[in-house]
Design a protein around this motif. Structure first.
Motif, PDB file in Angstrom:
ATOM      1  N   CYS A 113     -82.052 -16.702 -28.291  1.00  0.00           N
ATOM      2  CA  CYS A 113     -81.785 -17.782 -29.185  1.00  0.00           C
ATOM      3  C   CYS A 113     -81.968 -18.987 -28.655  1.00  0.00           C
ATOM      4  N   VAL A 114     -81.296 -19.165 -27.412  1.00  0.00           N
ATOM      5  CA  VAL A 114     -81.361 -20.347 -26.521  1.00  0.00           C
ATOM      6  C   VAL A 114     -82.761 -20.785 -26.499  1.00  0.00           C
ATOM      7  N   ILE A 115     -83.382 -20.163 -26.129  1.00  0.00           N
ATOM      8  CA  ILE A 115     -84.928 -20.392 -25.722  1.00  0.00           C
ATOM      9  C   ILE A 115     -85.527 -20.919 -27.077  1.00  0.00           C
ATOM     10  N   MET A 116     -85.319 -20.135 -28.116  1.00  0.00           N
ATOM     11  CA  MET A 116     -86.236 -20.576 -29.252  1.00  0.00           C
ATOM     12  C   MET A 116     -85.773 -21.745 -30.016  1.00  0.00           C
ATOM     13  N   ILE A 117     -84.522 -21.553 -30.248  1.00  0.00           N
ATOM     14  CA  ILE A 117     -83.792 -22.917 -30.607  1.00  0.00           C
ATOM     15  C   ILE A 117     -84.137 -24.200 -29.848  1.00  0.00           C
ATOM     16  N   GLY A 118     -84.013 -23.871 -28.606  1.00  0.00           N
ATOM     17  CA  GLY A 118     -84.257 -25.111 -27.818  1.00  0.00           C
ATOM     18  C   GLY A 118     -85.462 -25.617 -27.799  1.00  0.00           C
ATOM     19  N   LEU A 119     -86.600 -24.812 -28.231  1.00  0.00           N
ATOM     20  CA  LEU A 119     -87.849 -25.185 -28.220  1.00  0.00           C
ATOM     21  C   LEU A 119     -88.257 -26.087 -29.403  1.00  0.00           C
ATOM     22  N   VAL A 120     -87.465 -25.408 -30.572  1.00  0.00           N
ATOM     23  CA  VAL A 120     -87.608 -26.340 -31.889  1.00  0.00           C
ATOM     24  C   VAL A 120     -86.994 -27.785 -31.867  1.00  0.00           C
ATOM     25  N   ALA A 286     -79.956 -28.818 -33.511  1.00  0.00           N
ATOM     26  CA  ALA A 286     -80.645 -27.719 -32.661  1.00  0.00           C
ATOM     27  C   ALA A 286     -79.858 -27.567 -31.486  1.00  0.00           C
ATOM     28  N   MET A 287     -79.408 -28.745 -30.991  1.00  0.00           N
ATOM     29  CA  MET A 287     -78.679 -28.784 -29.598  1.00  0.00           C
ATOM     30  C   MET A 287     -77.143 -28.260 -29.922  1.00  0.00           C
ATOM     31  N   SER A 288     -76.600 -28.183 -31.008  1.00  0.00           N
ATOM     32  CA  SER A 288     -75.478 -27.690 -31.377  1.00  0.00           C
ATOM     33  C   SER A 288     -75.545 -26.221 -31.277  1.00  0.00           C
ATOM     34  N   ALA A 289     -76.521 -25.755 -32.061  1.00  0.00           N
ATOM     35  CA  ALA A 289     -76.787 -24.201 -31.828  1.00  0.00           C
ATOM     36  C   ALA A 289     -76.884 -23.872 -30.684  1.00  0.00           C
ATOM     37  N   VAL A 290     -77.789 -24.484 -29.594  1.00  0.00           N
ATOM     38  CA  VAL A 290     -77.797 -23.942 -28.492  1.00  0.00           C
ATOM     39  C   VAL A 290     -76.600 -23.815 -27.646  1.00  0.00           C
ATOM     40  N   ILE A 291     -75.701 -25.119 -27.813  1.00  0.00           N
ATOM     41  CA  ILE A 291     -74.468 -25.215 -26.963  1.00  0.00           C
ATOM     42  C   ILE A 291     -73.459 -24.053 -27.397  1.00  0.00           C
ATOM     43  N   MET A 292     -73.672 -23.783 -28.917  1.00  0.00           N
ATOM     44  CA  MET A 292     -72.804 -22.778 -29.388  1.00  0.00           C
ATOM     45  C   MET A 292     -73.003 -21.351 -29.029  1.00  0.00           C
ATOM     46  N   THR A 293     -74.510 -21.247 -29.018  1.00  0.00           N
ATOM     47  CA  THR A 293     -74.968 -19.755 -28.218  1.00  0.00           C
ATOM     48  C   THR A 293     -74.539 -19.743 -26.859  1.00  0.00           C
ATOM     49  N   GLY A 294     -74.552 -20.767 -26.043  1.00  0.00           N
ATOM     50  CA  GLY A 294     -74.064 -20.658 -24.691  1.00  0.00           C
ATOM     51  C   GLY A 294     -72.937 -20.411 -24.760  1.00  0.00           C
ATOM     52  N   LEU A 295     -71.728 -20.911 -25.718  1.00  0.00           N
ATOM     53  CA  LEU A 295     -70.482 -20.561 -25.482  1.00  0.00           C
ATOM     54  C   LEU A 295     -70.237 -19.030 -25.831  1.00  0.00           C
ATOM     55  N   THR A 296     -71.227 -18.517 -26.878  1.00  0.00           N
ATOM     56  CA  THR A 296     -71.198 -17.076 -26.860  1.00  0.00           C
ATOM     57  C   THR A 296     -71.577 -16.251 -25.779  1.00  0.00           C
ATOM     58  N   ILE A 297     -72.406 -16.649 -25.207  1.00  0.00           N
ATOM     59  CA  ILE A 297     -72.834 -15.816 -23.912  1.00  0.00           C
ATOM     60  C   ILE A 297     -71.713 -15.960 -22.935  1.00  0.00           C
ATOM     61  N   VAL A 298     -71.070 -17.000 -22.772  1.00  0.00           N
ATOM     62  CA  VAL A 298     -69.884 -17.127 -21.804  1.00  0.00           C
ATOM     63  C   VAL A 298     -68.588 -16.202 -22.268  1.00  0.00           C
ATOM     64  N   GLY A 299     -68.478 -16.202 -23.530  1.00  0.00           N
ATOM     65  CA  GLY A 299     -67.392 -15.292 -24.123  1.00  0.00           C
ATOM     66  C   GLY A 299     -67.727 -13.911 -23.786  1.00  0.00           C
ATOM     67  N   ILE A 300     -69.075 -13.527 -24.151  1.00  0.00           N
ATOM     68  CA  ILE A 300     -69.347 -12.047 -24.011  1.00  0.00           C
ATOM     69  C   ILE A 300     -69.348 -11.531 -22.565  1.00  0.00           C
ATOM     70  N   LEU A 301     -69.474 -12.535 -21.717  1.00  0.00           N
ATOM     71  CA  LEU A 301     -69.763 -12.024 -20.133  1.00  0.00           C
ATOM     72  C   LEU A 301     -68.344 -12.362 -19.455  1.00  0.00           C
ATOM     73  N   TYR A 302     -67.572 -13.344 -19.935  1.00  0.00           N
ATOM     74  CA  TYR A 302     -66.326 -13.512 -19.210  1.00  0.00           C
ATOM     75  C   TYR A 302     -65.198 -12.759 -19.870  1.00  0.00           C
TER      76      TYR A 302
END
Length: 335
Positions: A113-120, A286-302
């Motif tokens: 998601c980060v890659i594809m939304i970031g590309l857009v 787009a950048m908001s969605a990327v940041i939010m997806t990044g936060l989700t990744i942090v949550g799942i791993l942490y």
């Protein structure tokens, strides 16, 4: 007139809510009967079905109305809304934070998601200077489709390996429901969600004219809310039956499919590369969605345990904050 529009809105909302619950139930039954994971079912079957309103809205926006800003704003706005729904299910999941229960397999789909939304977002920010195209189609469109195919294959192989490792734990939780009945029920629920969900954007347009709302507000905020209702309904339905991974996978899968819709819309938009004809303000979404997806990744791993004032975790609080910031930017700099 106003009463009729709001009544139609309410009817569609109820239909989506009911069918969404059934969609989640039968999706879980299919996962149980076939041995597929809830993550895979949510990522493919549920996400594709619930993203059809965004697809129809995008196609009508570029092919009929020729309003590319509405098409792109709806898609990126829907991505932001889908991630905001994680805040809702984190609040409703009172036992513990959803990030402590979520499968780490979601990190794979979130990464794509980060890659594809970031590309857009990158191509939106390039604006009119983006001349990379194959005919009237932006070079980013075939790249998006290729990334989606790679993502689906990678996630499928990962989930398949996970199911092999834990095959001994699989039990038939729906002995009273046959696979045939589940597939038929799933198909009927999809039809209801699609019909009501496709109608929703047009009701939103009628509301904008009836209530005197600005078209920019409708395109970037109201329409995404409306077209994302199937995702919310299915997600809450999955949460209700205890299928947390299916709920999260539905939201992340919807975002992946939404980005593919950009490529489809680009193919039908004749003047040139779609993202060269939209406002750069969509880059904020787009950048908001990327940041939010990044936060989700942090949550799942942490896997944080604490909740803020016994409501939601700090990850969800961060997601909601980014959502508010994105909405404020869209409101202040609407074009």
């Amino acid at each position: 007139m106003i009463l009729n529009v709001w009544t139609e809105f309410a009817v569609c909302f109820v239909l989506i809510a009911y069918a969404g619950t059934k969609l989640s139930l039968y999706g879980d039954v299919i996962a149980d009967k076939t041995g597929l994971s809830g993550n895979w079912i949510g990522l493919i079957m549920l996400a594709t079905a619930t993203s059809l309103p965004e697809l129809i809205t995008g196609l009508s926006s570029v092919a009929l109305a020729e309003v590319p800003n509405v098409a792109v704003g709806n898609i990126l706005g829907a991505c932001v809304f889908n991630l905001t729904f994680l805040v809702i299910i984190d609040f409703l999941h009172r036992k513990e934070s959803i990030y402590r229960r979520a499968s780490q397999g979601h990190v794979l789909s979130a990464g794509f998601c980060v890659i594809m939304i970031g590309l857009v977002g990158f191509n939106v920010l390039l604006g009119q200077r983006n001349g990379w195209a194959i005919g009237h189609v932006g070079i980013y469109s075939p790249v998006i489709v290729l990334l989606y195919v790679i993502a689906m294959r990678s996630i499928f192989l990962y989930e398949k390996q996970q199911m092999i490792e834990y095959a001994e734990d699989v039990t038939d939780r729906y002995a009273d429901l046959s696979l045939r009945r589940a597939i038929v029920g799933y198909g009927l629920a999809v039809v209801v969600v699609v019909i009501a969900g496709v109608r929703m954007p047009f009701i939103a347009t009628e509301l904008s004219s009836t209530m005197g709302w600005h078209t920019s507000f409708v395109g970037t905020l109201l329409v995404p809310v409306v077209t994302s209702m199937p995702e919310l309904s299915v997600t809450l339905g999955a949460l209700r039956i205890g299928a947390l991974d299916m709920a999260i996978a539905n939201l992340l899968g919807s975002n992946l499919f939404n980005i593919v819709i950009v490529a489809i819309d680009d193919l039908l938009y004749q003047p040139g590369p779609l993202l060269s004809y939209v406002s750069v303000i969509h880059g904020a979404s787009a950048m908001s969605a990327v940041i939010m997806t990044g936060l989700t990744i942090v949550g799942i791993l942490y896997r944080p345990q604490t909740r803020v004032l016994k409501t939601v975790g700090w990850i969800s609080l961060g997601l909601f904050t980014i959502y508010l910031l994105n909405s404020t930017v869209l409101y202040l700099y609407e074009e």
